[in-house]
Design an enzyme around this catalytic site. Structure first.
Site, PDB file in Angstrom:
ATOM      1  N   SER A   1       0.797  -1.355  -0.125  1.00 23.34           N
ATOM      2  CA  SER A   1       0.186  -0.148   0.110  1.00 23.34           C
ATOM      3  C   SER A   1       0.954   1.119   0.022  1.00 23.34           C
ATOM      4  CB  SER A   1      -0.947   0.084   1.316  1.00 23.34           C
ATOM      5  OG  SER A   1      -1.501   1.147   1.525  1.00 23.34           O
TER       6      SER A   1
ATOM      7  N   TYR B   1      -2.172  -1.303  10.631  1.00 20.11           N
ATOM      8  CA  TYR B   1      -2.084  -1.788   9.165  1.00 20.11           C
ATOM      9  C   TYR B   1      -1.041  -0.917   8.363  1.00 20.11           C
ATOM     10  CZ  TYR B   1      -4.024  -1.379   4.253  1.00 20.11           C
ATOM     11  OH  TYR B   1      -4.292  -1.456   2.795  1.00 20.11           O
TER      12      TYR B   1
END
Ligand code: NAD
Length: 260
Positions: free
Chosen positions: A142, A155
């Site tokens: 990401s 995350y």
């Protein structure tokens, strides 16, 4: 066709980015195994591939954070097709909460899916790839593999960790013809992001429209979401790249949300 006669396993392939990658790979001739904790969504994706492309595909129920479930799923795939050429370690979940309020259980849940999941699927596939002396592993990182945002500590930590795992796999895998890379998307409008919009609005005390405009898209060059097709195109390029020249890398696909 760029992936003719190759086999690929895509975790989290029942939805969003993983589903688009599975369809893209199948269109390029690959036999795709869709591994998802939500078996109904995996079956639906397989049904779409077999109906529209007349190419074999299979669905397996898999919780990527569970050792037995991963080993069982990868064995089912190799029992049917004998080998695994491409792993796309993509399954993922998100949790929006400030660090000071975060429970250990929620911290672990996010790390389990992203990091244990990436390790367990890598190990299961790498054993087969080493024997075949060839393979490609793609991790779904990401922009949060590179930078942090508030309210996403587990995350961000997990996505940074994938870059370390990728580099380790690239080093160990090279002599067996195995390469590994990370794809780092910006915001893509999948169910994972749709769920986040109201959660972030509540946590930050701003409107949902401002979450989209000021949090998700403000740093892009064109105010556009990254699309599942954008990410699948990068996955296809990496999966079909012909040599070990491209390994241990992390490639950002984010409409300029993050540049380096
Ligand atoms: P999504 O919610 O549409 O799809 C995620 C899939 O993973 C679902 O099919 C879900 O059932 C599956 N899954 C969840 N937990 C699992 C588990 N334990 N075992 C097996 N499958 C499991 O989300 P998405 O946006 O397509 O996300 C896919 C990947 O892309 C994730 O790793 C996510 O972190 C990453 N990513 C997404 C974005 C974005 O903006 N959407 C941006 C960057 C990275």
């Amino acid at each position: 066709m760029l992936l003719r006669d190759r086999t690929a396993i895509v975790t989290g392939g029942g939805s969003g980015i993983g589903r688009e990658i599975a369809l893209t790979f199948a269109r390029e001739g690959a036999r795709v195994c869709i591994a998802d904790i939500n078996i109904e969504s995996a079956r639906a994706a397989v049904e779409e591939i077999t109906r529209t492309l007349q190419i074999p595909a299979m669905a397996v129920a898999m919780d990527v954070s569970d050792e037995a479930s991963v080993d069982f799923g990868v064995t089912a795939m190799t029992a049917a097709w004998d080998r695994v050429d491409i792993l796309v370690s993509n399954a993922g979940v998100q949790h929006i909460e400030a660090i000071a309020d975060l429970s250990l259980a929620n911290w672990r849940r996010i790390l389990d899916v992203h990091l244990d999941g990436a390790f367990l699927t890598t190990r299961a596939c790498m054993r087969r790839m080493k024997a075949a002396r060839s393979g490609t592993i793609l991790y779904m990182g990401s922009v949060h593999s590179k930078v942090a945002s508030p309210l996403k500590a587990p995350y961000v930590t997990a996505k940074h960790g994938l870059i370390g795992l990728c580099k380790a796999v690239a080093k160990e895998g090279a002599e067996f013809g195995i390469r590994a890379n990370v794809i780092c998307p910006g915001f893509v409008r999948t169910p994972l992001v749709e769920r986040q919009i109201p959660e972030q609005a509540a946590a930050l005390g701003i409107s949902e429209e401002d979450v989209v405009r000021k949090v998700m898209l403000k740093e892009t060059v064109d105010g556009e979401f990254t699309t599942t097709e954008d990410v699948a195109a990068v996955a296809l390029m990496l999966a079909s790249f012909p040599s070990n020249a491209l390994t241990g890398q992390s490639i950002i696909v984010s409409h300029g949300w993050h540049m380096e």
